[in-house]
Design a protein around this motif. Structure first.
Motif, PDB file in Angstrom:
ATOM      1  N   GLY A 237       0.814  -1.212   0.000  1.00  0.00           N
ATOM      2  CA  GLY A 237       0.000   0.000   0.000  1.00  0.00           C
ATOM      3  C   GLY A 237       0.844   1.257   0.000  1.00  0.00           C
ATOM      4  N   ARG A 238       1.937   1.244   0.778  1.00  0.00           N
ATOM      5  CA  ARG A 238       2.812   2.415   0.833  1.00  0.00           C
ATOM      6  C   ARG A 238       3.487   2.658  -0.506  1.00  0.00           C
ATOM      7  N   SER A 239       3.949   1.590  -1.154  1.00  0.00           N
ATOM      8  CA  SER A 239       4.622   1.749  -2.445  1.00  0.00           C
ATOM      9  C   SER A 239       3.650   2.261  -3.506  1.00  0.00           C
ATOM     10  N   ILE A 240       2.388   1.777  -3.441  1.00  0.00           N
ATOM     11  CA  ILE A 240       1.377   2.235  -4.397  1.00  0.00           C
ATOM     12  C   ILE A 240       1.073   3.708  -4.176  1.00  0.00           C
ATOM     13  N   ARG A 241       0.938   4.098  -2.896  1.00  0.00           N
ATOM     14  CA  ARG A 241       0.657   5.506  -2.595  1.00  0.00           C
ATOM     15  C   ARG A 241       1.786   6.395  -3.080  1.00  0.00           C
ATOM     16  N   GLU A 242       3.040   5.966  -2.821  1.00  0.00           N
ATOM     17  CA  GLU A 242       4.189   6.767  -3.242  1.00  0.00           C
ATOM     18  C   GLU A 242       4.244   6.855  -4.770  1.00  0.00           C
ATOM     19  N   ARG A 243       3.975   5.733  -5.424  1.00  0.00           N
ATOM     20  CA  ARG A 243       4.018   5.699  -6.878  1.00  0.00           C
ATOM     21  C   ARG A 243       2.939   6.607  -7.456  1.00  0.00           C
ATOM     22  N   ARG A 244       1.738   6.510  -6.866  1.00  0.00           N
ATOM     23  CA  ARG A 244       0.651   7.345  -7.360  1.00  0.00           C
ATOM     24  C   ARG A 244       0.931   8.820  -7.130  1.00  0.00           C
ATOM     25  N   THR A 245       1.542   9.144  -5.979  1.00  0.00           N
ATOM     26  CA  THR A 245       1.851  10.535  -5.674  1.00  0.00           C
ATOM     27  C   THR A 245       2.843  11.101  -6.678  1.00  0.00           C
ATOM     28  N   SER A 246       3.908  10.343  -6.952  1.00  0.00           N
ATOM     29  CA  SER A 246       4.915  10.827  -7.890  1.00  0.00           C
ATOM     30  C   SER A 246       4.349  10.935  -9.301  1.00  0.00           C
ATOM     31  N   VAL A 247       3.510   9.969  -9.687  1.00  0.00           N
ATOM     32  CA  VAL A 247       2.905  10.010 -11.017  1.00  0.00           C
ATOM     33  C   VAL A 247       1.988  11.220 -11.145  1.00  0.00           C
ATOM     34  N   ARG A 248       1.169  11.478 -10.111  1.00  0.00           N
ATOM     35  CA  ARG A 248       0.268  12.627 -10.160  1.00  0.00           C
ATOM     36  C   ARG A 248       1.055  13.938 -10.228  1.00  0.00           C
ATOM     37  N   PHE A 249       2.144  14.027  -9.434  1.00  0.00           N
ATOM     38  CA  PHE A 249       2.953  15.245  -9.416  1.00  0.00           C
ATOM     39  C   PHE A 249       3.552  15.494 -10.803  1.00  0.00           C
ATOM     40  N   LEU A 250       4.180  14.457 -11.368  1.00  0.00           N
ATOM     41  CA  LEU A 250       4.815  14.610 -12.667  1.00  0.00           C
ATOM     42  C   LEU A 250       3.788  14.861 -13.760  1.00  0.00           C
ATOM     43  N   SER A 251       2.609  14.231 -13.633  1.00  0.00           N
ATOM     44  CA  SER A 251       1.554  14.439 -14.619  1.00  0.00           C
ATOM     45  C   SER A 251       1.088  15.891 -14.610  1.00  0.00           C
ATOM     46  N   LYS A 252       0.892  16.438 -13.418  1.00  0.00           N
ATOM     47  CA  LYS A 252       0.428  17.825 -13.335  1.00  0.00           C
ATOM     48  C   LYS A 252       1.507  18.797 -13.806  1.00  0.00           C
ATOM     49  N   ALA A 253       2.752  18.489 -13.472  1.00  0.00           N
ATOM     50  CA  ALA A 253       3.840  19.350 -13.942  1.00  0.00           C
ATOM     51  C   ALA A 253       3.902  19.342 -15.469  1.00  0.00           C
ATOM     52  N   ALA A 254       3.746  18.149 -16.070  1.00  0.00           N
ATOM     53  CA  ALA A 254       3.781  18.046 -17.534  1.00  0.00           C
ATOM     54  C   ALA A 254       2.630  18.830 -18.155  1.00  0.00           C
ATOM     55  N   ARG A 255       1.440  18.749 -17.537  1.00  0.00           N
ATOM     56  CA  ARG A 255       0.304  19.510 -18.055  1.00  0.00           C
ATOM     57  C   ARG A 255       0.568  21.014 -17.963  1.00  0.00           C
ATOM     58  N   PHE A 256       1.122  21.421 -16.812  1.00  0.00           N
ATOM     59  CA  PHE A 256       1.394  22.844 -16.594  1.00  0.00           C
ATOM     60  C   PHE A 256       2.357  23.380 -17.650  1.00  0.00           C
ATOM     61  N   PHE A 257       3.403  22.614 -17.935  1.00  0.00           N
ATOM     62  CA  PHE A 257       4.392  23.068 -18.915  1.00  0.00           C
ATOM     63  C   PHE A 257       3.823  23.007 -20.339  1.00  0.00           C
ATOM     64  N   THR A 258       2.942  22.039 -20.599  1.00  0.00           N
ATOM     65  CA  THR A 258       2.285  21.971 -21.907  1.00  0.00           C
ATOM     66  C   THR A 258       1.409  23.201 -22.127  1.00  0.00           C
ATOM     67  N   VAL A 259       0.676  23.567 -21.077  1.00  0.00           N
ATOM     68  CA  VAL A 259      -0.158  24.773 -21.149  1.00  0.00           C
ATOM     69  C   VAL A 259       0.723  26.000 -21.368  1.00  0.00           C
ATOM     70  N   GLY A 260       1.848  26.030 -20.669  1.00  0.00           N
ATOM     71  CA  GLY A 260       2.780  27.151 -20.836  1.00  0.00           C
ATOM     72  C   GLY A 260       3.271  27.268 -22.268  1.00  0.00           C
ATOM     73  N   ALA A 261       3.550  26.108 -22.873  1.00  0.00           N
ATOM     74  CA  ALA A 261       4.001  26.115 -24.267  1.00  0.00           C
ATOM     75  C   ALA A 261       2.896  26.631 -25.185  1.00  0.00           C
ATOM     76  N   SER A 262       1.656  26.241 -24.901  1.00  0.00           N
ATOM     77  CA  SER A 262       0.541  26.734 -25.714  1.00  0.00           C
ATOM     78  C   SER A 262       0.374  28.246 -25.540  1.00  0.00           C
ATOM     79  N   GLY A 263       0.719  28.726 -24.341  1.00  0.00           N
ATOM     80  CA  GLY A 263       0.631  30.162 -24.075  1.00  0.00           C
ATOM     81  C   GLY A 263       1.546  30.976 -24.963  1.00  0.00           C
ATOM     82  N   LEU A 264       2.682  30.387 -25.336  1.00  0.00           N
ATOM     83  CA  LEU A 264       3.595  31.090 -26.245  1.00  0.00           C
ATOM     84  C   LEU A 264       2.913  31.333 -27.587  1.00  0.00           C
TER      85      LEU A 264
END
Length: 379
Positions: A237-264
């Motif tokens: 359970g701990r490994s799944i939570r950690e994995r999900r947390t890191s995946v969600r963080f990286l996913s949101k960061a990727a979305r944020f930077f994609t939006v930033g690129a579209s802003g250009l």
């Protein structure tokens, strides 16, 4: 020909005194319009439990549509692994797991089936610890051990149901598709609950009655296996939570930077349109482009990156002000870094620009994540 809908799995070891009675009760309890099978998974019982079950089926098979299959295992490999063997053999889309010693009354099965259908849940647990449920025939020591084990499961593993230690439960077979089970110990339900997070669960009350025939399988090795199982499930359970947390963080960061690129692109198009169509000074046109890009970035990040669907006026304006402010801070960070790296550090402009944009974009993401959209940084 009607296909099998329900598969009832009964793990056995030295249950010769109970097996015929429980099979008869199951057959009488299943609704007549329901195609069901019972699977006896026997761990090479010295008292010939498997042979008795087979003989019983041969004696009734001409009189019933209920099928009884017997899986003969070569050794005593544990309750959970026996259940898994039964699941692999099962033809039904719905699985029932129960004991053969009458501690799990078969007349509860129709109520479990009805609950599964009416609530569209994934798992139905026959519970001793909700209103209407109880235990009969256990000494205080056994009840205390059960309560402690249940508390450990609920608090240590974050399990919500009142009776996660129940050995009497029903579930849709598709919810465990692709999952790998350790099959340690005697509480298969606990592993299913941990590994099918998000499954919809219902509990129905029943009275657990201690066995009248045969010997209990609970011993020191069972307690040790339970401890091993809980520890492995905790780490899982701990490994799944950690994995999900890191995946969600990286996913949101990727979305944020994609939006930033579209802003250009929005910035460039808006600036060009204003400078050409309105005969506007290029500086003013560029400022309008910046406003448009900040606005488009804000809307996309709010709805897509941070999945905030609340667009009420007061909330949205407050968020927009913070987003614009942090975007301005990001721009200042970028300018400051470029100046420092080029003039003070002697680094070429292209490299300095890439580093500065990266730092500014990441800091912009963190600031907006925490302060604009009120999320924890690492979540």
């Amino acid at each position: 020909m009607q296909s099998t809908e329900i598969s009832i799995i009964i793990p056995t070891y030295n249950e010769s005194k109970n097996i015929c009675g429980i099979l008869e009760h199951i057959q009488n309890s299943i609704p007549k319009n329901l195609k069901a099978e019972t699977i006896v998974v026997d761990d090479n019982s010295p008292d010939k439990t498997a042979k008795i079950a087979e003989d019983y089926f041969y004696s009734i098979k001409e009189k019933t549509d209920h099928t009884i299959n017997v899986i003969k295992r070569k050794a005593k490999n544990g309750l959970s692994s026996a259940i898994l063997n039964g699941i692999q053999y099962a033809a039904g889309n719905t699985i029932v797991v129960m004991d053969s010693d009458f501690s799990h009354p078969p007349h509860i099965i129709p109520k479990m089936i009805e609950t599964l259908r009416q609530t569209s849940c994934d798992i139905v647990i026959a519970s001793r610890y909700i209103k209407g449920g109880s235990i009969q025939g256990w000494p205080f020591k056994r009840k205390l051990m059960s309560k402690i084990a249940t508390a450990i499961a609920k608090r240590g593993l974050g399990i919500q149901p009142h009776d996660p230690m129940s050995g009497f439960f029903m579930f849709r077979k598709n919810i465990i598709k692709g999952l790998k089970f350790d099959a340690i110990g005697y509480k298969m339900l606990l592993e299913i609950l941990v590994k099918t997070k998000g499954a919809k669960i219902q509990e129905v009350p029943y009275t657990f009655t201690d066995r009248q025939e045969g010997a209990s399988k609970l011993g020191a090795s069972t307690v040790l296996d339970y401890c091993k199982s809980v520890w492995k499930l905790y780490k899982y359970g701990r490994s799944i939570r950690e994995r999900r947390t890191s995946v969600r963080f990286l996913s949101k960061a990727a979305r944020f930077f994609t939006v930033g690129a579209s802003g250009l692109g929005v910035n460039y198009l808006a600036s060009m349109l204003f400078s050409l169509s309105a005969d506007m000074w290029y500086i003013h046109a560029t400022m309008m482009g910046i406003v448009f890009s900040i606005t488009s970035n804000f809307v996309l990040n709010k709805y897509w990156t941070f999945e905030d669907k609340d667009f009420s006026a007061k909330r949205t304006l407050a968020q927009y002000g913070k987003f614009a402010g942090f975007s301005s801070i990001g721009a200042l960070v970028q300018l400051g870094m470029v100046y420092y790296l080029v003039d003070e550090g002697g680094i070429s402009y292209p490299i300095s620009l890439v580093l500065a944009v990266g730092v500014a974009a990441f800091s912009n993401f963190i600031l907006n994540k925490k302060w604009t959209f009120k999320e924890k940084v690492w979540s």
